[in-house]
Motif scaffolding. Sequence first.
Motif, PDB file in Angstrom:
ATOM      1  N   HIS A  24      42.057  45.342  47.027  1.00  0.00           N
ATOM      2  CA  HIS A  24      42.327  45.776  45.656  1.00  0.00           C
ATOM      3  C   HIS A  24      41.487  44.996  44.645  1.00  0.00           C
ATOM      4  N   PRO A  25      40.172  45.125  44.662  1.00  0.00           N
ATOM      5  CA  PRO A  25      39.345  44.406  43.684  1.00  0.00           C
ATOM      6  C   PRO A  25      39.606  44.917  42.270  1.00  0.00           C
TER       7      PRO A  25
ATOM      8  N   ASP B 135      44.330  36.423  45.891  1.00  0.00           N
ATOM      9  CA  ASP B 135      45.703  36.926  45.888  1.00  0.00           C
ATOM     10  C   ASP B 135      45.949  37.954  46.983  1.00  0.00           C
ATOM     11  N   TYR B 136      47.183  38.000  47.454  1.00  0.00           N
ATOM     12  CA  TYR B 136      47.592  39.076  48.356  1.00  0.00           C
ATOM     13  C   TYR B 136      49.095  39.241  48.300  1.00  0.00           C
TER      14      TYR B 136
ATOM     15  N   GLY C 285      43.197  40.896  47.347  1.00  0.00           N
ATOM     16  CA  GLY C 285      42.124  41.002  46.364  1.00  0.00           C
ATOM     17  C   GLY C 285      40.754  41.126  47.006  1.00  0.00           C
ATOM     18  N   LYS C 286      40.490  40.266  47.982  1.00  0.00           N
ATOM     19  CA  LYS C 286      39.234  40.316  48.732  1.00  0.00           C
ATOM     20  C   LYS C 286      39.551  40.152  50.209  1.00  0.00           C
TER      21      LYS C 286
ATOM     22  N   MET D  81      43.719  42.743  41.768  1.00  0.00           N
ATOM     23  CA  MET D  81      44.253  41.462  42.220  1.00  0.00           C
ATOM     24  C   MET D  81      43.114  40.453  42.220  1.00  0.00           C
TER      25      MET D  81
END
Length: 340
Positions: free
Chosen positions: A145-146, A153-154, A112-113, A149
């Motif tokens: 994946h902003p 998260d990953y 996510g980040k 997610m």
Amino acid sequence: MRSFSESYRKAGVDITAGYEGVKLMSAHVKRTMIPGVVSDIGGFGGLFAPDLSGMQEPVLVSGTDGVGTKLRIAQLLDKHDTVGIDCVAMCVNDIICCGAKPLFFLDYIAIGKNVPEKVADIVAGVAEGCVQAGCALIGGETAEHPGMMGAEDYDLAGFSVGIVDKPKIIDQNTMRPGDVVLALPSSGIHSNGYSLVRQVFNVEHANLNLHCEDLGQTLGEALLTPTRIYVKPVLRCMEEATVKGVSHITGGGFFENIPRCLPEGLAAKIDKAAIKTPPIFAMLQSMGSIPERDMFNTFNMGVGMTVIVSPDDADKAMAALGDAYVIGEIVESDERVILC
């Protein structure tokens, strides 16, 4: 001119964080370098030149898998340096089932980040798994994946390629009634069935840092214990004995995985009393009121891998494997797996 995009950063993707992550993970990747590695990380493709000397007919064997929802435990505990071992294990433990030696591995992290230190921790685990398997980490990808997610998260998946000489591919057609089923102990739940595990233990609300006397560790430690990698002992065993079948006990447990190495008309008759099952499984079964058959059809129950050899080779095989023990035999039956 350095690469930087303010517009992309405002959209949630910081490409400079990716560059910092690569810098931090480089030392971990270097631990995995073995003869045959041609390229360093950072290129468009990972290059590997296999040593084919002494091989009559080299065959490449590939495997791919992910860690699954075990990653949620890592996220809840904010501990990310072991799940990479699981990722490697799920791939290399599969390709060793036909007798192939893993050569190299690539990983894929969707996050996510992108926090460089976090990504480096994840890759540190991947590198450790590669060291345990004797293969090289020659590349990978981290994708931010902003909006798709959550920031914390990953997901983690991987891909491995191995090699085996065609005459040495494990031939299940040599299996006969009376052959011995050996078990290699698991380190715990490994990396399968965690959707059920998370439900039974209510991990979103449980105190994962609470010490459990029955486990001798915290629940979180037990659930995050990395998958054992069996490459080196199985390769040793193949040098000392004629291996007729190998099964990696993953999702689907005994009933799905053992038949994958059996010829038609033969079954593995397993003595349940012989299995050395860690206490985490009894806790799972009790708290979740899970029927015994479902346990054996979901989890490894303490058996991470089975190896099938003739009775004459059993002692040599167990000596080469180190901590293997007998849990059953091959019999004539269409049932495929018989628990008794």
